[in-house]
Scaffold this active site. Structure first.
Site: not given
Ligand code: ZN
Ligand code: ZN
Length: 347
Positions: A44, A47, A68, A97, A100, A204, A266, A292
């Protein structure tokens, strides 16, 4: 006068990042200030660094990025009761939150109101970071910081592997970047059958062998669907862990899965993926599971049990330990793919 620190900042909405002096982040009554001791680079973050379409759509700037980490609690807000100064901690980066339907039914990992530490909120590539106290994860002080900071991606691997039965089952891991490598260790520790690692990068694939893969398949050189069938008595893999997000790999993952198998997804494709839903999913009775983040907080307790009891060893996955000022080198390495996990050791 506000105290300052050095942080790696995504300052502008274009490729790159800049190491600079920024204020030490302020913490609220329900938040914790952590002195970061180690952090690691996620796909991430690449990106965000390269600034692709996803980053442009998602990331809030200017902010210190990175999510991380492991560190020591420096200060806590007035209302914080679950952590204290001096505790060794990491954190769940998804700030949800809490009210929810997803959050209240044990599915907080898919809360539609999620904010993300280091992506839409300030992160950990700095001397200090702030996190909501309820997201803080306590670490055993004996756990090295460089290992503790890998718990976030380890959680991805644990959720991907344990989204269904694994004991005695043949497992194909498609895409053995750091999370794929971790998934191999987790599957093995949890008693899987034959483990097949698929990738196009020889570096790898070698690491996959070190982590416990029984068979390695270079999908650039051979037909991976065929190779997986050959390694599983012609049946296909009972569990396929798709970690690459590449459209061809996703199609092959479905084809390489055994009848009534499970495919945990994933890897994130950048656009829509076409596949043969009738032949490769419906008539095979496949189970597709979207993965996720980490289940909150079930996954954390599972990974703690595996890690702190020494059931898995992540040490071989760390290939580079750098200081934050070498970030350019670090991101170049990440882009090359010729690395495992790169850890920043903070001063
Ligand atoms: Zn990560
Ligand atoms: Zn929530």
């Amino acid at each position: 006068m506000t105290a300052t620190m050095i942080g790696l900042v995504k300052a502008e909405r274009k490729p790159g990042a800049v190491l600079k002096e920024v204020p030490v982040p302020a913490y609220g009554p329900d938040e914790v200030l952590v002195r970061v001791k180690a952090s690691s680079i996620c796909g991430t973050d690449v990106h965000i660094y390269k600034w692709d379409d996803w980053a442009a759509r998602t990331v809030v700037t200017p902010n210190v990025f990175g999510h991380e980490f492991a560190g020591i609690v420096e200060a806590v807000g007035d209302r914080v009761t679950n952590v204290k100064v001096g505790d060794h901690v990491s954190g769940e980066g998804h700030v949800v939150c809490g009210v929810c339907k997803s959050c209240r039914t044990g599915n907080a990992h898919v809360c539609p109101h999620t904010r993300s530490f280091g992506i839409t909120l300030p992160g950990c590539f700095g001397e200090y970071a702030v996190l909501r106290a309820s997201n803080v994860i306590q670490n055993d002080p004996k756990l090295p910081f460089e290992i503790a900071c890998l718990q976030d991606p380890l959680g991805n691997a644990v959720q991907t592997v344990l989204a269904g039965d694994i004991v005695g089952k043949s497992v194909a891991v498609v895409g053995v970047g750091p999370i794929g490598l971790m998934a191999i260790a987790v599957a093995k520790a949890c008693g899987s059958g034959t483990i097949i690692a698929v990738d196009i990068n020889p570096y790898r694939l070698e690491m996959a062998k070190t982590m416990g893969a029984d068979v390695i398949v270079n999908s650039k050189e051979v037909n991976s669907v065929q190779a997986i069938r050959e390694a599983t008595n012609g049946e296909g893999a009972e569990v396929v862990l798709e970690m690459s997000g590449h459209p061809d790999a996703i199609r092959d993952a479905l084809k390489a899965a055994a009848q009534a198998g499970r495919v945990s997804l994933l890897g994130i494709p950048s656009k829509e993926v076409a596949f043969d839903l009738a032949e490769d999913v419906i008539f095979k009775g496949l189970q597709l599971v979207g993965i996720t983040g980490r289940r909150m907080y079930d996954t954390w307790y599972q990974l703690k049990g595996l890690l702190e009891r020494g059931r898995i060893d992540l040490t071989p996955i760390i290939t580079h330990r750098l200081t934050l000022d070498r970030y350019e080198e670090a991101f170049d390495l990440m882009s090359s793919g010729n690395c495992g996990k790169i850890v920043f050791i903070h001063q």
